[in-house]
Design an enzyme around this catalytic site. Structure first.
Site, short mmCIF file in Angstrom:
data_model
loop_
_atom_site.label_atom_id
_atom_site.label_comp_id
_atom_site.label_asym_id
_atom_site.label_seq_id
_atom_site.Cartn_x
_atom_site.Cartn_y
_atom_site.Cartn_z
N PHE A 103 -11.61 -7.31 13.51
CA PHE A 103 -10.52 -7.74 12.65
C PHE A 103 -10.15 -6.64 11.64
O PHE A 103 -11.02 -6.10 10.99
CB PHE A 103 -10.92 -9.02 11.90
CG PHE A 103 -9.85 -9.50 10.95
CD1 PHE A 103 -8.60 -9.90 11.43
CD2 PHE A 103 -10.07 -9.52 9.58
CE1 PHE A 103 -7.60 -10.32 10.56
CE2 PHE A 103 -9.08 -9.94 8.71
CZ PHE A 103 -7.84 -10.34 9.20
N GLN A 104 -8.89 -6.35 11.56
CA GLN A 104 -8.36 -5.29 10.67
C GLN A 104 -8.98 -3.93 10.94
O GLN A 104 -9.14 -3.13 10.04
CB GLN A 104 -8.47 -5.69 9.20
CG GLN A 104 -7.55 -6.87 8.86
CD GLN A 104 -7.37 -7.11 7.37
OE1 GLN A 104 -8.27 -6.83 6.57
NE2 GLN A 104 -6.21 -7.63 6.99
N GLU A 112 0.82 -1.23 0.00
CA GLU A 112 0.00 0.00 0.00
C GLU A 112 0.84 1.26 0.00
O GLU A 112 0.42 2.31 -0.51
CB GLU A 112 -0.95 0.00 1.20
CG GLU A 112 -2.06 -1.03 1.10
CD GLU A 112 -1.67 -2.38 1.69
OE1 GLU A 112 -0.49 -2.57 2.05
OE2 GLU A 112 -2.54 -3.27 1.77
N MET A 129 24.29 8.98 2.84
CA MET A 129 24.22 10.27 3.52
C MET A 129 24.56 10.10 5.00
O MET A 129 25.24 10.94 5.59
CB MET A 129 22.84 10.90 3.33
CG MET A 129 22.75 12.33 3.82
SD MET A 129 23.92 13.44 3.01
CE MET A 129 22.91 14.12 1.69
N LYS A 166 -17.50 -0.83 5.68
CA LYS A 166 -17.95 -1.82 4.70
C LYS A 166 -19.48 -1.81 4.54
O LYS A 166 -19.99 -1.91 3.42
CB LYS A 166 -17.48 -3.20 5.16
CG LYS A 166 -17.72 -4.29 4.13
CD LYS A 166 -17.07 -5.60 4.57
CE LYS A 166 -17.16 -6.63 3.45
NZ LYS A 166 -16.54 -7.90 3.84
#
Lengths: 174, 578
Positions: free
Chosen positions: B111-112, B49, B482, B161
């Site tokens: 969940f999630q 993602e 760096m 959802k």
């Protein structure tokens, strides 16, 4: 209190707005001294009265960052000398029979009210200027304060014969 | 017309003329992925993602249109927080849609589930948790409006959802509906005429002025207006890391990049200036060095669409809130009204001084090739010269980014894409993919470091499978370069956890495993042929593993916390020449 300023912030009355305002203060490292929030007469809006500690950062930057929040509609800075400030305090104090009379006398002098009575405690309510609440608290402290809750102050501009000096910050930068 | 929330979302995106979105499906966003099959919007399936977010950013950088990413709840939402923060700091228009657990389950540790709007509150311009399907068209319109107007930035729509599955009566909100629902949002685009007059007066009098052009020029599509102002007044320009390309490097009045790794002339001209005209720039610490010692004698004209930028770091003498393009156009008029180029102060001594600095302290590195090592700057110069000048170049974060900004000659707006404010390692590969999707007509090269590449390289699988022919030049010095440079210079060469190995992973095999062409370059004479070969491949991504000299450091450098007067130039140029 010299380094404190009062911001009266009109916000949309929506879920999460208080979290956005409070979050902005912590995110940018500003200090909130007190905060009070309630709906206004128009149920689309709420008013958040914030007393800010401007030693942590300049007031101008705080108001500009606040105004970037999409849900903030208007910000008014209220100068302490030109506004009416009130705060409410509830205080439960030890009140043995011998002390009870003195406590009630003080409550009367300060125009407070007894709102709860127990066997050896009373709960007192006092509304007034923050300074008056400070004095009251100091005078009652020797009796033994069990619990104390203050609301944080609310404020409106003082009405005067001439126009109140009310500085609207919104959109007035350039 | 009855639609589900999911259908309404996709239709709303179509109404906003979205042509592509970058995403990855999952449980809570499943209902939205069904209407995607029937939509005109191209969906690019990413492998992580974070990649979706940076692709959306790269797309937005290159096209000026808002990038769109769509992911599910929980870990997907947290994975996209980095791109949101990146876009927030660089003011990139980016609309992010996340799935959420059903509305009634919010707060139950389902969940999630995660508090996506809470987590992203401080890295978005605004966000929404949708509570009913009928709000979707209005929220989508507001999201695009907020992302693209005022100071642009990322916004997020969190969609439970069950709301996706609710039905609603389709409508499309009007401008008035949007305005009525956003009573606190009124960006000021037109500069105050009196302030613009004041600015014109200061400009006319200034003997040693510098235009300090920032990313706001590009956001406001103000490059042409800037060129008019420069040519009218003859004032030299520095272009910050976010403004590379806002003014062509080949122009005689372009001084290049200022700041911590800016060139000597850009840094020193700002230090000695009597007037800084800050246009869409924000006095970032990487530009100012120690603020107290920055441009001590300069008056400041500061133009920005975000009022909070004015006075945040340095108090301007003339603050102007407004859109850079509109304000600069008015400024050009105001300068013309007060006598135009004839009425400008004599600046010949200033320009002469600038030319001397340019002659004495150009960007430099050891070009002799005596030790046979491959210099990263030489790779960049060769790449620059072997590609069309409208090539979009994308960089990650670190030494390679600074060298690319220094040595690439950026001639056109929107051809330089990088992560400025947040300094997000791993930005380059996905951002290059997004840029190429937005500008398929352009050649797109990412210049990446080996450390950066390893963070997001898997998105080259996305590029291969979607036939997005980006080209990646890894400047592989086997170090977090760096950090190595700082440890060498400021920690007595005590190298702590910076070695990465040139061979592990094997970048060529890795590229090939991801469906790309992989090439390796170890010697200077192989650079040109490898670049030519890469440029000839247009049906798949190409990765070149350039084995560069790990000892090479980025110069000039202003040490952290020091004043810009303490600029350290390349050791071959002596002690700074002050």
């Amino acid at each position: 209190m010299a380094s404190h300023h009062i911001l009266s912030v009109l916000v949309e009355n929506r879920a999460g707005v208080l979290a956005r305002v409070a979050g902005l203060f912590s995110q940018r490292g500003y200090n909130i001294y007190s905060l009070a929030v309630a709906p206004t007469d128009d149920d689309r809006f709420s008013r958040i009265t914030i007393v800010v500690d401007v030693e942590s950062s300049p007031l101008e930057q705080i108001t500009k960052q606040l105004f970037k929040l999409v849900n903030v509609v208007k910000i008014t800075e209220l100068h302490p000398d030109e506004s009416v400030e009130r705060e409410l305090m509830l205080l439960t104090i030890k009140a043995e029979p011998g002390a009870r009379g003195q406590i009630m006398e003080l409550v009367q002098v300060f125009e407070g009210r007894i709102v709860g009575v127990g066997h050896d405690q009373v709960t007192v309510m006092l509304a007034g200027t923050p300074a008056k609440l400070d004095d009251f608290e100091e005078l009652l402290r020797p009796y033994g304060i069990d619990e104390l809750q203050r609301t944080g102050r609310v404020a409106l501009p003082k009405l005067e014969r001439q126009a109140p000096k009310l500085r609207t910050v919104k959109g007035k930068v350039s | 017309m009855k639609l589900t929330g999911a259908q309404a979302l996709i239709k709303s995106l179509e109404m906003e003329k979205v042509e592509v979105m970058f995403g990855l499906p999952g449980g809570a966003i499943l209902p939205v992925y069904d209407p995607i099959i029937d939509s005109s919007i191209r969906h690019i399936l990413v492998r992580h993602e974070q990649g979706a977010g940076h692709m959306a950013e790269g797309y937005a950088h290159a096209t000026g249109r808002p990038g769109v990413a769509i992911v599910t709840s929980g870990p997907a939402a947290t994975n996209i927080v980095t791109p949101l923060c990146d876009a927030y700091l660089d003011s990139i228009p980016f609309v992010c849609i996340t799935g959420q657990v059903p509305y009634g389950s919010i707060g139950t540790d389902a969940f999630q589930e995660c508090d996506t709007t809470g987590i992203t509150r401080s890295v978005t311009k605004h966000n929404w948790l949708v509570s009913k399907a009928e709000d979707i068209p209005l929220i989508v319109r507001e999201a695009f409006h907020l992302a693209t107007t005022g100071r642009p930035g990322p916004v997020l729509i969190d969609l439970p959802k069950d709301i996706s599955n609710q039905t609603m009566e389709w409508y499309w909100p009007t401008d008035a509906d949007v305005a009525a629902d956003l009573p606190g949002y009124k960006p000021n685009t037109k500069g105050h005429p009196k302030m613009i007059q004041e600015a014109a007066k200061l400009i006319a009098k200034a003997k040693q002025p510098v235009i300090y052009a920032g990313g706001g020029i590009l956001k406001a599509r103000a490059a042409e207006a800037l060129r008019q102002l420069v040519e009218l007044t003859g004032i030299p320009v520095v272009t910050t890391l976010m403004a590379r390309g806002a003014f062509p490097d080949s122009h005689e009045l372009c001084l290049g990049m200022p700041g911590m790794h800016g060139n000597y002339t850009a840094v020193t001209a700002m230090q000695r200036a009597d007037l800084l005209i800050a246009l869409g720039s924000r006095f970032d610490d990487r530009v100012t060095g120690k603020v107290g010692g920055f441009a001590p004698d300069a008056k400041i004209i500061h133009v920005d669409i975000d009022p909070a930028e004015l006075g945040k770091v340095r108090r301007p003498d003339v603050p102007i809130v407004g859109d850079c393009r509109l304000v600069i156009e008015e400024m050009v008029k105001a300068v013309n009204d007060t006598g135009g180029s004839e009425s400008q102060a004599d600046r010949s001594a200033w320009i002469t001084q600038i030319r001397e600095w340019q002659k004495d302290f150009p960007l430099t590195y050891d070009r002799s090739g005596d030790d046979g090592s491959l210099k990263p700057q030489m790779v960049i110069e060769t790449l620059r010269d072997a590609t069309p000048d409208d090539t979009v170049v994308v960089s990650g974060v670190g030494q390679h980014q600074m060298w690319t900004s220094q040595y690439w000659k950026v001639e056109h707006p929107y051809t330089w894409v990088n992560s400025g404010g947040l300094g997000t390692m791993g930005f380059a590969v996905p951002a290059a993919i997004g840029a190429k999707v937005g500008r398929p007509d352009r050649m797109v090269w990412a210049v990446d470091g080996d450390g950066c590449f390893q963070m997001t390289a898997q998105e080259l699988v996305t590029a291969s499978s979607e036939r997005i022919p980006v080209k990646i030049a890894i400047l592989n010095n086997a170090y977090l370069g760096m950090v190595r440079q700082w440890q060498e210079m400021f920690y007595e060469e005590r190298y702590s956890e910076v070695y990465l190995s040139p061979d592990l992973p094997d970048y060529v095999k890795w590229a090939e495993a991801m469906g790309c062409v992989g090439l390796r370059v170890e010697h200077p004479e192989e650079v040109q042929p490898a670049i030519d070969k890469a440029n000839s491949i247009n049906d798949r991504p190409v990765v070149i593993d350039f084995r560069t000299d790990s000892r090479e450091k980025v110069y000039p450098m202003v040490p952290a916390g020091a004043s810009n007067d303490e600029i350290v130039v390349d050791p071959s140029q002596g002690e700074g020449g002050r």
